[in-house]
Structure formats: structure tokens, C-alpha cells
Design a protein around this motif. Structure first.
Motif, PDB file in Angstrom:
ATOM      1  N   ALA A  38      18.000  -3.231  22.471  1.00 36.64           N
ATOM      2  CA  ALA A  38      17.745  -3.588  21.069  1.00 36.64           C
ATOM      3  C   ALA A  38      17.794  -2.344  20.191  1.00 36.64           C
ATOM      4  O   ALA A  38      16.755  -1.841  19.748  1.00 36.64           O
ATOM      5  N   PRO A  39      18.993  -1.837  19.891  1.00 37.52           N
ATOM      6  CA  PRO A  39      19.094  -0.609  19.098  1.00 37.52           C
ATOM      7  C   PRO A  39      18.693  -0.769  17.645  1.00 37.52           C
ATOM      8  O   PRO A  39      18.403   0.231  16.978  1.00 37.52           O
ATOM      9  N   ASP A  40      18.687  -2.003  17.149  1.00 34.24           N
ATOM     10  CA  ASP A  40      18.350  -2.231  15.730  1.00 34.24           C
ATOM     11  C   ASP A  40      17.104  -3.094  15.589  1.00 34.24           C
ATOM     12  O   ASP A  40      16.989  -3.892  14.661  1.00 34.24           O
ATOM     13  N   LEU A  41      16.160  -2.911  16.485  1.00 32.26           N
ATOM     14  CA  LEU A  41      14.989  -3.789  16.549  1.00 32.26           C
ATOM     15  C   LEU A  41      14.221  -3.839  15.226  1.00 32.26           C
ATOM     16  O   LEU A  41      13.916  -4.921  14.718  1.00 32.26           O
ATOM     17  N   ALA A  42      13.911  -2.699  14.654  1.00 36.19           N
ATOM     18  CA  ALA A  42      13.105  -2.687  13.430  1.00 36.19           C
ATOM     19  C   ALA A  42      13.828  -3.404  12.290  1.00 36.19           C
ATOM     20  O   ALA A  42      13.230  -4.215  11.576  1.00 36.19           O
ATOM     21  N   ALA A  43      15.111  -3.133  12.144  1.00 34.66           N
ATOM     22  CA  ALA A  43      15.878  -3.771  11.063  1.00 34.66           C
ATOM     23  C   ALA A  43      16.026  -5.262  11.314  1.00 34.66           C
ATOM     24  O   ALA A  43      15.933  -6.065  10.370  1.00 34.66           O
ATOM     25  N   TYR A  44      16.254  -5.634  12.547  1.00 33.14           N
ATOM     26  CA  TYR A  44      16.435  -7.055  12.858  1.00 33.14           C
ATOM     27  C   TYR A  44      15.127  -7.819  12.655  1.00 33.14           C
ATOM     28  O   TYR A  44      15.128  -8.950  12.169  1.00 33.14           O
ATOM     29  N   GLU A  45      14.020  -7.189  13.011  1.00 33.29           N
ATOM     30  CA  GLU A  45      12.725  -7.846  12.820  1.00 33.29           C
ATOM     31  C   GLU A  45      12.439  -8.066  11.337  1.00 33.29           C
ATOM     32  O   GLU A  45      11.883  -9.095  10.947  1.00 33.29           O
ATOM     33  N   ARG A  46      12.858  -7.116  10.498  1.00 36.15           N
ATOM     34  CA  ARG A  46      12.648  -7.277   9.056  1.00 36.15           C
ATOM     35  C   ARG A  46      13.553  -8.363   8.478  1.00 36.15           C
ATOM     36  O   ARG A  46      13.124  -9.162   7.650  1.00 36.15           O
ATOM     37  N   ASP A  68       6.614  -9.889  23.519  1.00 36.45           N
ATOM     38  CA  ASP A  68       6.192 -11.050  24.303  1.00 36.45           C
ATOM     39  C   ASP A  68       7.271 -11.456  25.300  1.00 36.45           C
ATOM     40  O   ASP A  68       6.980 -11.974  26.377  1.00 36.45           O
ATOM     41  N   VAL A  69       8.519 -11.235  24.932  1.00 34.55           N
ATOM     42  CA  VAL A  69       9.649 -11.624  25.769  1.00 34.55           C
ATOM     43  C   VAL A  69      10.244 -10.427  26.496  1.00 34.55           C
ATOM     44  O   VAL A  69      10.495 -10.471  27.704  1.00 34.55           O
ATOM     45  N   ALA A  70      10.464  -9.338  25.764  1.00 37.18           N
ATOM     46  CA  ALA A  70      11.175  -8.188  26.318  1.00 37.18           C
ATOM     47  C   ALA A  70      10.267  -7.194  27.022  1.00 37.18           C
ATOM     48  O   ALA A  70      10.763  -6.308  27.729  1.00 37.18           O
ATOM     49  N   GLY A  71       8.962  -7.312  26.858  1.00 34.45           N
ATOM     50  CA  GLY A  71       8.074  -6.299  27.400  1.00 34.45           C
ATOM     51  C   GLY A  71       8.049  -5.074  26.507  1.00 34.45           C
ATOM     52  O   GLY A  71       8.581  -5.077  25.395  1.00 34.45           O
ATOM     53  N   ASP A  72       7.446  -4.009  26.997  1.00 35.86           N
ATOM     54  CA  ASP A  72       7.300  -2.805  26.180  1.00 35.86           C
ATOM     55  C   ASP A  72       8.313  -1.727  26.530  1.00 35.86           C
ATOM     56  O   ASP A  72       8.167  -0.563  26.128  1.00 35.86           O
ATOM     57  N   ASP A  73       9.353  -2.085  27.282  1.00 32.85           N
ATOM     58  CA  ASP A  73      10.322  -1.076  27.696  1.00 32.85           C
ATOM     59  C   ASP A  73      11.751  -1.441  27.305  1.00 32.85           C
ATOM     60  O   ASP A  73      12.712  -1.048  27.972  1.00 32.85           O
ATOM     61  N   ALA A  74      11.920  -2.197  26.210  1.00 31.90           N
ATOM     62  CA  ALA A  74      13.264  -2.505  25.734  1.00 31.90           C
ATOM     63  C   ALA A  74      13.984  -1.211  25.361  1.00 31.90           C
ATOM     64  O   ALA A  74      13.403  -0.314  24.749  1.00 31.90           O
ATOM     65  N   ALA A  75      15.245  -1.107  25.736  1.00 27.63           N
ATOM     66  CA  ALA A  75      16.025   0.099  25.473  1.00 27.63           C
ATOM     67  C   ALA A  75      16.502   0.112  24.030  1.00 27.63           C
ATOM     68  O   ALA A  75      16.850  -0.926  23.462  1.00 27.63           O
ATOM     69  N   SER A  76      16.546   1.296  23.439  1.00 32.48           N
ATOM     70  CA  SER A  76      17.054   1.442  22.076  1.00 32.48           C
ATOM     71  C   SER A  76      18.375   2.202  22.043  1.00 32.48           C
ATOM     72  O   SER A  76      18.945   2.395  20.957  1.00 32.48           O
ATOM     73  N   ASP A  77      18.881   2.628  23.202  1.00 37.60           N
ATOM     74  CA  ASP A  77      20.144   3.363  23.246  1.00 37.60           C
ATOM     75  C   ASP A  77      20.822   3.085  24.587  1.00 37.60           C
ATOM     76  O   ASP A  77      20.221   2.558  25.524  1.00 37.60           O
ATOM     77  N   TRP A  78      22.091   3.457  24.655  1.00 37.20           N
ATOM     78  CA  TRP A  78      22.876   3.183  25.858  1.00 37.20           C
ATOM     79  C   TRP A  78      22.434   4.011  27.058  1.00 37.20           C
ATOM     80  O   TRP A  78      22.496   3.545  28.205  1.00 37.20           O
ATOM     81  N   ALA A  79      21.971   5.232  26.826  1.00 40.08           N
ATOM     82  CA  ALA A  79      21.526   6.053  27.949  1.00 40.08           C
ATOM     83  C   ALA A  79      20.371   5.389  28.685  1.00 40.08           C
ATOM     84  O   ALA A  79      20.327   5.348  29.931  1.00 40.08           O
ATOM     85  N   THR A  80      19.436   4.815  27.925  1.00 40.41           N
ATOM     86  CA  THR A  80      18.284   4.159  28.541  1.00 40.41           C
ATOM     87  C   THR A  80      18.692   2.889  29.264  1.00 40.41           C
ATOM     88  O   THR A  80      18.250   2.633  30.393  1.00 40.41           O
ATOM     89  N   ILE A  81      19.541   2.081  28.645  1.00 36.86           N
ATOM     90  CA  ILE A  81      19.913   0.822  29.287  1.00 36.86           C
ATOM     91  C   ILE A  81      20.725   1.075  30.546  1.00 36.86           C
ATOM     92  O   ILE A  81      20.602   0.354  31.545  1.00 36.86           O
TER      93      ILE A  81
END
Length: 418
Positions: free
Chosen positions: A332-340, A350-363
Motif C-alpha cells: 500500500a504505497p499510497d495508504l494515507a492518500a487513499y484513506e483520505r 484490521d485487514v492488513a495487520g501492522d506490517d503492510a509494505a509501503s515500497d517494493w523493497a519491503t514487499i
């Protein structure tokens, strides 16, 4: 770029108002039959509509599929289903005469101008994670550069009035029922908790049988050279639709090279499934990467048991994967913008947990661990099982039967009082 956005769709709604009025006038005088059911879906002859059509036809209902293209007509013939083009005069007449009208996306699944007066069944096409319908401002986005507030209010009123025609909207669970009631502006009686017909295929037979059938189908679609017929791990990348916008963070050259290395080292294949209205994932390419959009297969659900990992952002496919026992990674690289801009039911964590990746290196690191470490995989599966338990009330493969009974009861009641 995508071929559809809410703004463009809403512009079309405004332009079509006179046609809706003419269609409504026609349905006031065209008598409906007592035994014809028509079906349609934006993704073709597939999904929950196909499951319900087969069940209803087996019980003696007269069914007809309304197609949107020559390819859909050919697929209906292959499956032995009677069909007509939904935009033709025959499609208008069939919709106007049908007692039951089954859709999975919107009224455009059938002939939209002739639906009023039928028993409308909206199967929908997944458990909502992102906000939809009346809960999402984008649904009533104005196509006009001026008077946006007034236009949005008009579109909201039209949307609410249109959705109020829905008589049955099946929910996967009580939790999901609340979301659908809010999104479509419907009371509880119209949203029975029956489970989704589209997911019955993930509960029927044994896990081994479902896996074998899915892998065989994947092999047939991808070809023998893909290696899917054997034990090659298969990763599905399925970004969600962003209302006409492209994927916000395609991999750069270094990241794409890292992905190719990972696939080669693990022997995995990557299937890229963009939303049928979107264009995400187009930058992904390589010898072990296969496009797997709706032009390849309309309904991905029966194939999930053959998948070894899902990578997505905000797609409802995560809930289907959880039911199928497929571990999911969230990118989810655009999580904050998408949530807004769109928002979620509950929180994303609740669905993704607390370790959703924000970049390709992490995923990529998470995907490597998932494909190579059995303990990591087991933990991801456990998380999926817990998610599935929250959103799926039934896992007995009989959702379609429950939906059919709900429709028959409503049809019988309607005929008695009419």
C-alpha cells in the motif's frame, strides 16, 4: 489508463435521464412474467451470477443471460445458456418481462432502462474493504467543473433512489451486512446473511480437489511451458481500481530486477491481474511474469486454491484469498492518500495487520520470506483464517442455495399480494 471513472460514469447518468424516463414508462405497461429470470454481469458470464443461474436452471427456472459483447454471447453458448444482447430491443424486452433480475455490479449488467418493477437481486462482487456506494464521496462525484455541490446532491438522490429498487442483496456475514446496508441505503430485510454464491467454489469438495482443479485450469490458461502444471509457486498480484488512475508506484528498474531475481531463485511465477476497469501493474514484465487480466479469465475465484500467495493493496480479493487459505501480502504505497480520498470500513490494519509494505523493497523481502520459510507462510495463513472467520458466516458451499431460497420466498410473496 482505465476505461472508466466515476466522473465519466456520472456524466453518462445525467445524459441518460430521458432514456430512464422512457424505460420507466414502458415497464409500467409491459406485464412481467411469473417465471423468467435474467442475469448479467460486468465481468461476463461468470462470478456469482453464473453460480446462481446454474442452480436456478437446475430447479426448473427459465433463465436468460444478457450479454454485453460477442465474446460473452459465445461463452454463454459454450456453457449452454440462452442469451441475448442486453443493449438490443430483445434485451430491453427480456429485462422488462423478467420476474427476477440478477446483477453483480450495477443496473448496466442488464438493460438498465427496463429493470424497474422486477425483483432485483444485487449479488455484488466482493466484500467491501474500501468504502463503496453512498459511503464513498467518489460515487456521486460531479462531472461538472461548476456547481459541484448541487450536482453531487442530485447524483446522490438518484443513486439512492436507484439502489432502493434492490430487493435482495446477500451478505457474507453480519459484519458485512452492516456495510452493505449503509453503502446501498437498504434496510436489514433486504440484506439477508446467506453467504456469497460467488465463493461457494472455495468451500465445495476437499482442499486437495480444489487445488488440483485450480492448478489444472491455470496450466491450461498459461500453457505447459509455464511450469504451473507442476509445483512452481504461483504469486498473484492484484492491485485495486483507482477510479481511472494508474498504479501509483510501479517498480523502477532496480526493483523490477530484484523481482526477476526473486522469481528465478524461488522458481515462482507472477500473475498480474489488473482490475477489469483499471490499468495497475502494467509496468511489471519479464520471463516469469504473465498478464492475467479479465481478458484471460473472467472469474479468478475458482483459481485461488491454485495460488500460493496474493499481493494486493485494497482489493476485496484479500477476503476471498483468506477463505481459500491463500496467504496475502499487502502493498500500500499510497495508504494515507487513499484513506483520505476513499476510506475504509474499519481500519486498514484490521485487514492488513501492522506490517503492510509501503515500497517494493519491503514487499519483495516479505514475499521471499513467504516463499522460502514455512513458518512465515504458516503465520500468514493463520492470519488469513482469522480474517475469514470475521467476515464469512458460512463455509459449507451452500450460499447459492440460501440465496435462491430467499429469492423464491420473495417471488412467492410478491405474486400473492399482486
Amino acid at each position: 489508463m482505465a476505461s472508466f471513472s466515476f466522473g465519466a460514469g456520472n456524466a453518462g447518468k445525467i445524459l441518460r435521464i430521458p432514456l430512464y424516463a422512457l424505460g420507466r414508462a414502458a415497464t409500467l405497461v409491459i406485464p412481467r412474467t411469473s417465471d423468467v429470470w435474467v442475469f448479467g454481469s460486468a465481468v461476463g458470464v461468470a462470478d456469482g451470477g453464473l453460480a446462481l443461474q446454474r442452480f436456478a436452471a437446475d430447479r426448473g427456472e427459465r433463465t436468460l443471460w444478457l450479454t454485453g459483447s460477442a465474446d460473452e454471447g459465445a461463452e454463454a453458448r459454450r456453457l449452454g445458456i440462452h442469451s441475448v444482447a442486453k443493449q438490443s430491443l430483445r434485451g430491453f424486452w427480456a429485462t422488462a418481462r423478467a420476474r427476477v433480475i440478477v446483477i453483480s455490479h450495477g443496473f448496466g449488467d442488464v438493460n438498465r432502462y427496463a429493470a424497474t418493477g422486477g425483483v432485483i437481486v444485487q449479488l455484488w462482487h466482493g466484500i467491501p474493504l474500501k468504502r463503496i456506494g453512498l459511503d464513498a464521496a467518489v460515487t456521486t462525484a460531479s462531472p461538472l467543473p461548476i456547481a459541484r455541490g448541487a450536482a453531487a446532491r442530485v447524483l446522490g438522490a438518484l443513486y439512492r433512489r436507484t439502489q432502493h429498487r434492490i430487493r435482495v442483496l446477500p451478505a457474507a456475514s453480519e459484519l458485512v451486512r452492516g456495510r452493505l446496508e449503509s453503502a446501498f441505503g437498504l434496510d436489514t430485510r433486504r440484506v439477508p446473511v446467506t453467504g456469497e454464491p460467488r465463493t461457494d467454489t472455495l468451500s465445495q469438495g476437499t482442499a486437495a480437489e480444489r487445488r488440483l482443479a485450480a492448478r489444472a485450469r491455470l496450466g491450461a490458461l498459461l500453457g505447459d511451458a509455464s511450469g504451473v502444471g507442476g509445483d512452481a509457486p504461483v504469486v498473484l498480484y492484484a492491485p485495486t481500481w483507482r477510479d481511472g488512475a494508474p498504479d501509483p508506484a510501479p517498480p523502477n528498474g532496480v526493483e523490477l530486477a530484484g523481482l526477476q531475481t526473486l522469481l528465478a531463485q524461488t522458481g515462482a511465477l507472477l500473475l498480474v491481474r489488473s482490475h477489469h476497469l483499471g490499468g495497475g501493474g502494467g509496468a511489471l514484465e519479464g520471463p516469469r511474469v504473465h498478464g492475467f487480466g479479465s481478458e484471460v479469465v473472467a472469474d479468478i475465484t475458482p483459481l485461488l486454491p491454485g495460488i500460493d500467495a496474493l499481493v494486493t493493496d485494497y482489493s476485496s480479493l484479500a477476503f476471498d484469498a483468506a477463505l481459500a487459505g491463500v496467504p496475502t501480502l499487502f502493498h500500500a504505497p499510497d495508504l494515507a492518500a487513499y484513506e483520505r480520498s476513499r476510506g475504509f470500513y474499519g481500519t486498514y490494519a484490521d485487514v492488513a495487520g501492522d506490517d503492510a509494505a509501503s515500497d517494493w523493497a519491503t514487499i519483495l523481502a516479505q514475499l521471499r520470506a513467504l516463499l522460502t520459510d514455512p513458518s512465515v507462510r504458516a503465520e500468514r495463513v493463520r492470519r488469513g483464517d482469522a480474517l475469514s472467520a470475521r467476515v464469512h458466516a458460512f463455509r459449507d458451499g451452500r450460499n447459492t442455495e440460501r440465496v435462491y431460497r430467499a429469492i423464491r420466498q420473495l417471488v412467492t410473496f410478491t405474486e400473492r399480494v399482486s
